[in-house]
Enzyme design. Structure first.
Site, short mmCIF file in Angstrom:
data_model
loop_
_atom_site.label_atom_id
_atom_site.label_comp_id
_atom_site.label_asym_id
_atom_site.label_seq_id
_atom_site.Cartn_x
_atom_site.Cartn_y
_atom_site.Cartn_z
CE LYS A 12 -96.81 -10.49 101.60
NZ LYS A 12 -96.55 -11.23 100.36
CB THR B 209 -100.22 -5.68 98.13
OG1 THR B 209 -100.83 -5.13 96.95
CG2 THR B 209 -99.47 -6.95 97.78
CE1 TYR C 199 -89.32 -11.47 94.76
CE2 TYR C 199 -91.10 -12.77 93.81
CZ TYR C 199 -89.82 -12.26 93.74
OH TYR C 199 -89.03 -12.54 92.64
CB ALA D 70 -99.58 -10.83 98.07
CE1 TYR E 30 -99.35 -7.45 102.17
CE2 TYR E 30 -97.85 -5.96 103.32
CZ TYR E 30 -98.14 -6.78 102.24
OH TYR E 30 -97.19 -6.95 101.25
CB THR F 151 -93.50 -6.78 103.20
OG1 THR F 151 -93.59 -5.40 103.57
CG2 THR F 151 -94.35 -7.59 104.18
CG ASP F 152 -90.57 -2.53 105.04
OD1 ASP F 152 -91.61 -2.83 104.40
OD2 ASP F 152 -90.18 -1.35 105.19
#
Length: 236
Positions: free
Chosen positions: A79, A12, A50, A10, A75, A52-53
């Site tokens: 997600k 990131t 995967y 990704a 970002y 993310t918070d």
């Protein structure tokens, strides 16, 4: 046996995503979904993604799996969009949300190695005191992924560490465990950092579901750092 596609790639860099949303959309959404299409079409693959918070706004963390998503950055929204696609088109997929991933890998840019590098250069480092999450050693993510697949699990899981702490507290733990000078750490609030992208301040992830279903828990921050120090020193 079912073919499994594990996608860990990704874009990131959260601030770079904010300043170049087209690149973020291309890498994190278009390219990612192209890989998913290919894997489904050619192999009928089970997808491990995967996340993310950062899919949450950081007002009420740590977050359980079912909490409504509300990203505050480009970002984070990228997600969210992939998660929603998987929910519609790959219902047996495994969506693992994580946060603050770290490991002892010289040359990498995870938070632990950034801190050690900055101390090595004797540079003062501004660390936010109001960004809270539960950082996790990458090895625990690997273990959780393998076990969830072995048990043929699907859906959303929070995969995060056992300590819910601020970045400032985490940096102080790094100093303590690796015998570094804590006076190089300068506490600052996120609003004063001038970052391009908003951060979910009260972030992090609840891991109750993971712990219950695997009868196992990821290490807390200090335990993981001690483990890595011991492993590094023994191999030096």
């Amino acid at each position: 046996k079912k073919t499994v596609l594990i996608l860990a790639a990704a874009f990131t860099n959260v601030d770079a995503c904010e300043t170049d949303p087209e690149k973020c959309k291309t890498v994190n959404e278009a390219n990612t979904l192209a890989v998913f299409y290919w894997a489904q079409k050619n192999y009928d693959a089970k997808i491990v993604f995967y996340s993310t918070d950062y899919v949450f706004d950081g007002k009420a963390g740590p977050y359980a799996e079912e909490y409504p998503r509300n990203a505050v950055s480009v970002y984070g929204q990228s997600k969210v969009n992939v998660e929603e696609w998987l929910e519609r088109n790959a219902k047996d997929s495994l969506i693992l949300r994580t946060t603050g991933v770290f490991d002892y890998i010289p040359g990498s840019k995870n938070f632990l190695m950034q801190m050690i590098s900055l101390w090595g250069d004797k540079k003062h480092t501004k660390i936010p005191s109001d960004q809270i999450s539960n950082p996790i050693w990458s090895g625990d993510i690997v273990y959780a992924t393998r076990e969830l697949l072995a048990w043929q699990k699907s859906g959303h899981y929070g995969v995060a560490g056992g300590s819910w702490i601020s970045r400032m507290e985490f940096s102080q733990l790094i100093a303590k465990v690796f015998d570094l000078d804590p006076s190089y750490i300068d506490s600052i609030e996120t609003a004063d950092l001038g970052q391009k992208a908003k951060r979910p301040l009260r972030g992090g992830l609840k891991i109750d579901k993971l712990v219950k279903e695997l009868d196992w828990s990821p290490m807390g921050a200090e335990e993981a750092l001690q483990f890595l120090k011991k492993k590094f020193m023994e191999n030096k």
